[in-house]
Design a protein around this motif. Structure first.
Motif, mmCIF file in Angstrom:
data_model
loop_
_atom_site.group_PDB
_atom_site.id
_atom_site.type_symbol
_atom_site.label_atom_id
_atom_site.label_comp_id
_atom_site.label_asym_id
_atom_site.label_seq_id
_atom_site.Cartn_x
_atom_site.Cartn_y
_atom_site.Cartn_z
ATOM 1 N N VAL A 1 51.650 43.220 11.793
ATOM 2 C CA VAL A 1 51.649 42.107 12.737
ATOM 3 C C VAL A 1 50.503 42.227 13.747
ATOM 4 O O VAL A 1 49.699 41.302 13.905
ATOM 5 C CB VAL A 1 53.008 42.011 13.462
ATOM 6 C CG1 VAL A 1 52.970 40.915 14.530
ATOM 7 C CG2 VAL A 1 54.112 41.715 12.457
ATOM 8 N N PHE A 2 50.423 43.357 14.434
ATOM 9 C CA PHE A 2 49.415 43.484 15.488
ATOM 10 C C PHE A 2 47.990 43.443 14.942
ATOM 11 O O PHE A 2 47.093 42.890 15.586
ATOM 12 C CB PHE A 2 49.644 44.774 16.280
ATOM 13 C CG PHE A 2 50.841 44.731 17.179
ATOM 14 C CD1 PHE A 2 50.901 43.851 18.245
ATOM 15 C CD2 PHE A 2 51.926 45.567 16.959
ATOM 16 C CE1 PHE A 2 52.008 43.802 19.082
ATOM 17 C CE2 PHE A 2 53.035 45.531 17.787
ATOM 18 C CZ PHE A 2 53.075 44.652 18.847
ATOM 19 N N GLU A 3 47.785 44.009 13.769
ATOM 20 C CA GLU A 3 46.422 44.031 13.235
ATOM 21 C C GLU A 3 46.002 42.688 12.653
ATOM 22 O O GLU A 3 44.860 42.520 12.231
ATOM 23 C CB GLU A 3 46.289 45.148 12.203
ATOM 24 C CG GLU A 3 46.336 46.531 12.858
ATOM 25 C CD GLU A 3 46.097 47.675 11.894
ATOM 26 O OE1 GLU A 3 46.088 47.433 10.673
ATOM 27 O OE2 GLU A 3 45.914 48.802 12.380
ATOM 28 N N ALA A 4 46.905 41.724 12.661
ATOM 29 C CA ALA A 4 46.548 40.366 12.253
ATOM 30 C C ALA A 4 46.085 39.528 13.437
ATOM 31 O O ALA A 4 45.841 38.329 13.299
ATOM 32 C CB ALA A 4 47.737 39.691 11.569
ATOM 33 N N ALA A 5 45.954 40.157 14.599
ATOM 34 C CA ALA A 5 45.609 39.440 15.833
ATOM 35 C C ALA A 5 44.126 39.542 16.158
ATOM 36 O O ALA A 5 43.731 39.623 17.330
ATOM 37 C CB ALA A 5 46.452 39.954 16.995
ATOM 38 N N ASP A 6 43.296 39.539 15.134
ATOM 39 C CA ASP A 6 41.833 39.462 15.304
ATOM 40 C C ASP A 6 41.267 40.536 16.237
ATOM 41 O O ASP A 6 40.491 40.240 17.150
ATOM 42 C CB ASP A 6 41.429 38.077 15.811
ATOM 43 C CG ASP A 6 41.637 37.004 14.762
ATOM 44 O OD1 ASP A 6 41.538 37.312 13.562
ATOM 45 O OD2 ASP A 6 41.902 35.849 15.145
ATOM 46 N N GLY A 7 41.665 41.782 16.009
ATOM 47 C CA GLY A 7 41.062 42.889 16.740
ATOM 48 C C GLY A 7 41.555 43.089 18.153
ATOM 49 O O GLY A 7 40.990 43.911 18.890
ATOM 50 N N ARG A 8 42.588 42.394 18.538
ATOM 51 C CA ARG A 8 43.104 42.563 19.905
ATOM 52 C C ARG A 8 43.928 43.839 20.051
ATOM 53 O O ARG A 8 44.168 44.291 21.166
ATOM 54 C CB ARG A 8 43.957 41.350 20.297
ATOM 55 C CG ARG A 8 43.159 40.056 20.432
ATOM 56 C CD ARG A 8 44.095 38.880 20.727
ATOM 57 N NE ARG A 8 43.370 37.657 21.043
ATOM 58 C CZ ARG A 8 42.918 36.798 20.141
ATOM 59 N NH1 ARG A 8 43.116 37.050 18.838
ATOM 60 N NH2 ARG A 8 42.261 35.705 20.495
ATOM 61 N N TYR A 9 44.396 44.388 18.924
ATOM 62 C CA TYR A 9 45.210 45.598 18.948
ATOM 63 C C TYR A 9 44.669 46.610 17.946
ATOM 64 O O TYR A 9 44.069 46.255 16.927
ATOM 65 C CB TYR A 9 46.670 45.282 18.572
ATOM 66 C CG TYR A 9 47.364 44.309 19.489
ATOM 67 C CD1 TYR A 9 48.123 44.752 20.574
ATOM 68 C CD2 TYR A 9 47.276 42.931 19.270
ATOM 69 C CE1 TYR A 9 48.768 43.859 21.408
ATOM 70 C CE2 TYR A 9 47.917 42.026 20.101
ATOM 71 C CZ TYR A 9 48.662 42.497 21.171
ATOM 72 O OH TYR A 9 49.290 41.607 21.997
ATOM 73 N N GLU A 10 44.926 47.864 18.260
ATOM 74 C CA GLU A 10 44.671 48.969 17.326
ATOM 75 C C GLU A 10 45.993 49.696 17.136
ATOM 76 O O GLU A 10 46.691 49.997 18.112
ATOM 77 C CB GLU A 10 43.624 49.917 17.913
ATOM 78 C CG GLU A 10 43.400 51.168 17.098
ATOM 79 C CD GLU A 10 42.521 52.183 17.811
ATOM 80 O OE1 GLU A 10 41.852 52.973 17.121
ATOM 81 O OE2 GLU A 10 42.529 52.196 19.068
ATOM 82 N N VAL A 11 46.363 49.970 15.885
ATOM 83 C CA VAL A 11 47.654 50.598 15.605
ATOM 84 C C VAL A 11 47.443 51.962 14.968
ATOM 85 O O VAL A 11 46.730 52.090 13.964
ATOM 86 C CB VAL A 11 48.509 49.707 14.675
ATOM 87 C CG1 VAL A 11 49.874 50.367 14.436
ATOM 88 C CG2 VAL A 11 48.690 48.318 15.278
ATOM 89 N N LEU A 12 48.052 52.978 15.575
ATOM 90 C CA LEU A 12 48.048 54.337 15.035
ATOM 91 C C LEU A 12 49.480 54.739 14.722
ATOM 92 O O LEU A 12 50.415 54.271 15.376
ATOM 93 C CB LEU A 12 47.455 55.336 16.034
ATOM 94 C CG LEU A 12 46.076 55.048 16.614
ATOM 95 C CD1 LEU A 12 45.681 56.151 17.593
ATOM 96 C CD2 LEU A 12 45.046 54.912 15.521
ATOM 97 N N THR A 13 49.632 55.618 13.742
ATOM 98 C CA THR A 13 50.966 56.135 13.404
ATOM 99 C C THR A 13 50.967 57.637 13.577
ATOM 100 O O THR A 13 50.035 58.328 13.133
ATOM 101 C CB THR A 13 51.341 55.773 11.954
ATOM 102 O OG1 THR A 13 51.262 54.361 11.786
ATOM 103 C CG2 THR A 13 52.764 56.232 11.640
ATOM 104 N N CYS A 14 51.993 58.144 14.234
ATOM 105 C CA CYS A 14 52.080 59.582 14.459
ATOM 106 C C CYS A 14 53.497 60.056 14.161
ATOM 107 O O CYS A 14 54.430 59.271 14.001
ATOM 108 C CB CYS A 14 51.693 59.933 15.893
ATOM 109 S SG CYS A 14 52.924 59.492 17.147
ATOM 110 N N SER A 15 53.646 61.357 14.090
ATOM 111 C CA SER A 15 54.968 61.980 13.974
ATOM 112 C C SER A 15 55.146 62.941 15.140
ATOM 113 O O SER A 15 54.198 63.203 15.897
ATOM 114 C CB SER A 15 55.108 62.717 12.640
ATOM 115 O OG SER A 15 54.201 63.802 12.568
ATOM 116 N N VAL A 16 56.337 63.490 15.301
ATOM 117 C CA VAL A 16 56.601 64.354 16.453
ATOM 118 C C VAL A 16 55.842 65.669 16.379
ATOM 119 O O VAL A 16 55.650 66.344 17.392
ATOM 120 C CB VAL A 16 58.109 64.635 16.596
ATOM 121 C CG1 VAL A 16 58.867 63.347 16.882
ATOM 122 C CG2 VAL A 16 58.664 65.321 15.355
ATOM 123 N N ASP A 17 55.385 66.036 15.150
ATOM 124 C CA ASP A 17 54.681 67.313 15.001
ATOM 125 C C ASP A 17 53.413 67.209 14.157
ATOM 126 O O ASP A 17 52.778 68.218 13.858
ATOM 127 C CB ASP A 17 55.621 68.360 14.373
ATOM 128 C CG ASP A 17 56.261 67.866 13.084
ATOM 129 O OD1 ASP A 17 55.805 66.833 12.537
ATOM 130 O OD2 ASP A 17 57.232 68.505 12.633
#
Length: 319
Positions: free
Chosen positions: A26-42
Motif C-alpha cells: 500500500v505505502f509503496e504505491a504512493a509515488d515515493g512518499r513512503y519507504e518501507v523496511l521490514t525487520c525482526s526482533v533479532d
C-alpha cells in the motif's frame, strides 16, 4: 518535496504473510512518499504461520529510524499476556514520537507493552474476549475496522490492514492520493461499516423476504425523511420482524445503519464538492447543518469544516 516517510514493519514469529506484505504493497504505491523496511526482533529469519520462513534485511536497529512502526498479526497460538524480552528490547528502539500501528493480533503486543493503557483500541473480533480479559485497562471496541488515536492506531483482522494503511495515506496526503493508491491496489478506498458486519452470525438466505430491498431503497432516497416503518413496509414485514432480520443481516440496527450511510455520503460530498454544509445536510437526509455537525463529530470527532480543510485544503468560511 516533503521528506520520505519511513515505515518499518516489525515481523514476529508466526506472522501471517498476507498481512506482513500489506504495508509495503500500500505505502509503496504512493509515488515515493513512503519507504518501507521490514525487520525482526533479532535480525534473524522469521517463521510464518504457513510452511515457509522469511528472511528480513534488518534487525531492531531499523526501528530507530522509523516514522511509523507497523506490527502485523501473528498466529493466535503465539499470543501472550507478557512481552518476550527480545520484543521489549526491540520496542525500546522505537524513537519517541513515532507512530505505532497494529494489525489484528499485533494489538496484543502493544497492549502487553502497556502502550494501549487507557486508550481506545481494536483487534480481531474472534480474539476480542481474550483481549478484554487480559487487558481490561484498554478501551476495546471490537466493532470497528480500525481506531485512530493519534500516534497509536489499531486495526482488526486481515483486510482491515489495508483500511488502516489507506487511512494513514489519506491522513498524511489527502483523499486524492489515498484514492489513487486504492485504485492501483484494486481495493475500495473506504469501506462502510465496521467489524460487526463480518462477525459470524446466523445469516438468513438471501430471499425476497430479506431486507436488501429496503436497504437499496434507503440508499437511493437518503435525501428523504424515512422511518423504521417506511423501511419495514418496503420489506413487507412487521416492525419487530424487520428490526430483527435487519440486525441479523447487517450486524447493526436499522437506525444506526441509516445514520452511518448518511454520514458516509456527507463525507463524500465534503471531499468532492464545494457545497455548503446546510445543503449537504439536506442531500443526505439530516434536518440541517447542526444535525450533520453533531453526527459527523460523533462518528469521526471533527466538524465538517475541519474535515473539508483536511481533505480539500483551506476553503472560505461559508463552507
Amino acid at each position: 518535496m516533503a521528506p520520505i516517510h519511513r515505515v518499518v514493519v516489525l515481523a514476529v514469529d508466526g506472522v501471517y504473510p498476507f498481512e506482513l506484505g500489506i504495508p509495503s504493497r500500500v505505502f509503496e504505491a504512493a509515488d515515493g512518499r513512503y519507504e518501507v523496511l521490514t525487520c525482526s526482533v533479532d535480525g534473524r529469519p522469521v517463521r510464518t504461520n504457513s510452511d515457509f520462513s522469511i528472511t528480513v534485511e534488518h534487525g531492531p536497529e531499523a526501528l530507530r529510524t522509523a516514522d511509523t512502526v507497523v506490527i502485523p498479526p501473528f498466529t493466535t497460538t503465539a499470543v501472550t499476556m507478557e512481552v518476550p524480552r527480545a520484543m521489549t528490547q526491540a520496542l525500546a528502539c522505537v524513537a519517541p514520537g513515532a507512530r505505532l500501528v497494529s494489525i489484528c493480533t499485533g494489538a496484543f503486543v502493544l497492549a502487553a507493552a502497556g502502550l494501549l493503557d487507557g486508550r481506545p483500541a481494536t483487534t480481531h473480533w474472534m480474539v476480542a474476549d481474550l483481549f478484554r480479559t487480559w487487558f481490561p485497562q484498554v478501551a476495546l471496541d471490537p466493532d470497528v475496522l480500525f481506531i485512530d488515536d493519534g500516534d497509536v492506531l489499531t486495526s482488526a483482522g486481515a483486510a482491515s490492514g489495508l483500511d488502516v494503511c489507506l487511512h494513514l495515506i489519506r491522513k498524511d496526503h489527502g483523499s486524492e492520493v489515498a484514492n489513487q493508491v486504492a485504485r492501483r491496489c484494486i481495493v475500495p478506498p473506504w469501506r462502510d461499516g465496521g467489524q460487526a458486519q463480518y462477525i459470524q452470525h446466523p445469516v438468513p438466505e438471501a430471499t425476497a423476504s430479506g431486507t436488501a430491498t429496503a436497504r437499496q431503497w434507503a440508499l437511493e432516497n437518503l435525501h428523504e425523511p424515512m422511518t423504521l416503518t417506511d423501511l419495514a413496509e418496503h420489506s413487507h414485514m412487521s416492525l419487530r420482524t424487520f428490526a430483527r432480520r435487519f440486525t441479523e443481516e447487517v450486524g447493526m440496527s436499522p437506525g444506526r445503519w441509516l445514520i452511518q450511510q448518511r454520514v458516509d455520503r456527507a463525507r463524500h460530498l465534503l471531499e468532492t464538492t464545494d457545497l455548503p454544509v446546510d445543503e449537504i445536510a439536506g442531500q443526505v437526509g439530516f434536518a440541517g447543518g447542526t444535525s450533520l455537525r453533531e453526527h459527523l463529530h460523533t462518528a469521526i470527532g471533527v466538524s465538517p469544516l475541519a474535515y473539508r480543510r483536511t481533505f480539500r485544503g483551506a476553503l472560505s468560511p461559508t463552507h
